[in-house]
Enzyme design. Structure first.
Site, mmCIF file in Angstrom:
data_model
loop_
_atom_site.group_PDB
_atom_site.id
_atom_site.type_symbol
_atom_site.label_atom_id
_atom_site.label_comp_id
_atom_site.label_asym_id
_atom_site.label_seq_id
_atom_site.Cartn_x
_atom_site.Cartn_y
_atom_site.Cartn_z
ATOM 1 N N ASN A 127 46.575 57.237 -68.809
ATOM 2 C CA ASN A 127 45.558 57.728 -67.862
ATOM 3 C C ASN A 127 46.198 58.261 -66.579
ATOM 4 O O ASN A 127 45.523 58.460 -65.572
ATOM 5 C CB ASN A 127 44.542 56.625 -67.534
ATOM 6 C CG ASN A 127 45.183 55.399 -66.888
ATOM 7 O OD1 ASN A 127 46.381 55.405 -66.594
ATOM 8 N ND2 ASN A 127 44.400 54.363 -66.666
ATOM 9 N N GLU A 174 46.179 52.629 -60.771
ATOM 10 C CA GLU A 174 45.199 53.195 -61.691
ATOM 11 C C GLU A 174 44.455 54.361 -61.033
ATOM 12 O O GLU A 174 44.504 54.514 -59.802
ATOM 13 C CB GLU A 174 44.208 52.104 -62.103
ATOM 14 C CG GLU A 174 44.846 50.923 -62.848
ATOM 15 C CD GLU A 174 45.150 51.228 -64.317
ATOM 16 O OE1 GLU A 174 45.373 52.408 -64.677
ATOM 17 O OE2 GLU A 174 45.178 50.271 -65.113
ATOM 18 N N HIS A 189 48.563 56.719 -64.788
ATOM 19 C CA HIS A 189 48.984 55.744 -63.769
ATOM 20 C C HIS A 189 50.501 55.687 -63.642
ATOM 21 O O HIS A 189 51.235 55.954 -64.584
ATOM 22 C CB HIS A 189 48.353 54.359 -63.998
ATOM 23 C CG HIS A 189 48.915 53.539 -65.107
ATOM 24 N ND1 HIS A 189 48.127 52.949 -66.070
ATOM 25 C CD2 HIS A 189 50.186 53.166 -65.405
ATOM 26 C CE1 HIS A 189 48.889 52.263 -66.894
ATOM 27 N NE2 HIS A 189 50.143 52.379 -66.523
HETATM 28 C C1 GLP Z 1 52.809 49.895 -67.696
HETATM 29 C C2 GLP Z 1 53.755 49.915 -66.500
HETATM 30 C C3 GLP Z 1 54.122 51.344 -66.123
HETATM 31 C C4 GLP Z 1 54.568 52.109 -67.342
HETATM 32 C C5 GLP Z 1 53.443 52.161 -68.363
HETATM 33 C C6 GLP Z 1 53.780 52.962 -69.590
HETATM 34 O O1 GLP Z 1 51.511 50.139 -67.328
HETATM 35 N N1 GLP Z 1 53.183 49.246 -65.361
HETATM 36 O O2 GLP Z 1 55.148 51.295 -65.129
HETATM 37 O O3 GLP Z 1 54.955 53.403 -66.980
HETATM 38 O O4 GLP Z 1 53.161 50.821 -68.735
HETATM 39 O O5 GLP Z 1 54.456 52.185 -70.540
HETATM 40 P P1 GLP Z 1 55.276 52.768 -71.749
HETATM 41 O O6 GLP Z 1 56.549 53.253 -71.191
HETATM 42 O O7 GLP Z 1 55.485 51.580 -72.660
HETATM 43 O O8 GLP Z 1 54.462 53.837 -72.366
#
Ligand code: GLP
Length: 237
Positions: free
Chosen positions: A129, A136, A131
């Site tokens: 989304n 968020e 973030h």
């Molecule tokens: C979590 C973390 C973020 C990260 C996101 C995506 O929400 N707080 O910092 O970027 O996950 O995770 P992934 O890299 O596993 O797709």
């Protein structure tokens, strides 16, 4: 904003590592490195571990931590960082927000850490989304470290790491958008088609608090490392 398209996350991690390596040399190996969790930076941490680079004069500062998870909880970000990096590469000091601390104390303490150790390079992944950290959609671009209620989408995305949905924390402490933008340099990595929409909105859409990563358009030194799938919805490549 510089966009580097790579074959896969292994190649992307090498590119990110080279940027860190260069900054280490430029900073006399005493770097304030902003770190992230999730699957995206894992191969980068592997590169760092396998390299001869010495981080013992450098400081690691993480973006976020779940509220209510002790540092030794297997799904806490403290535990993730210990396992993926800190136990294998020593740093002078490492910081993550204290998920067991009261909100006002935890956030104030972390802002003090950021003031003491201004970040030279911030590593970022991105949520589906848009973030960054745990900021968020709707988070103020003026935010410093704060407590967030995770969105349903994020809770569901994080569920894969927990046995049941009920165990997934619903709140987190995160560096704010303003804190992230204070880094000298930012490296955003995104891999896979589930990130394509968020990447396109963040990099080419309007700068809006509804898409937290769109704030990166306001920063003068951002490198985005994307694989083919994550880049597929961009128009101007
Ligand atoms: C979590 C973390 C973020 C990260 C996101 C995506 O929400 N707080 O910092 O970027 O996950 O995770 P992934 O890299 O596993 O797709």
């Amino acid at each position: 904003m510089k966009i580097i398209k790579v074959k896969d996350k292994q190649e992307g991690s090498k590119v990110a590592f080279e940027i860190i390596e260069e900054a280490m040399q430029a900073n006399n190996h005493s770097l304030h490195l902003g770190l992230a969790t999730g699957s995206t930076p894992e191969p980068l941490y592997q590169e760092m571990i396998e390299s001869p680079l010495d981080f013992s004069k450098s400081v690691g500062i993480n973006l976020d931590e779940y509220v209510g998870l002790k540092a030794n909880h297997p799904q806490s970000y403290h535990h993730y960082m210990e396992e993926k990096l800190f136990s294998k590469k020593s740093f002078k000091e490492t910081f993550l927000p204290d998920g067991m601390q009261e909100e006002d104390i935890a956030t104030k303490e972390y802002d003090e850490v950021l003031e003491k150790y201004p970040i030279d390079i911030q590593i970022l992944g991105i949520g589906t989304n848009g973030h960054i950290g745990f900021n968020e959609p709707g988070t103020s671009f003026d935010s410093t470290t704060h407590k967030v209620a995770l969105t349903q989408e994020t809770i569901e995305a994080n569920q894969r790491f927990f046995e049941t949905k009920g165990e997934v924390p619903k709140e987190a402490y995160t560096m704010g958008i303003k804190s992230i933008l204070q880094a000298d340099k930012i490296i955003l990595m995104a891999y896979g088609k589930e990130k394509a929409e968020a990447v396109a909105l963040s990099l080419e859409g309007p700068v809006t608090e509804e898409v937290p990563a769109s704030a990166l358009q306001k920063h003068g030194n951002v490198t985005c490392i994307l694989d083919e799938e994550a880049a597929e919805k961009l128009n101007n490549l």
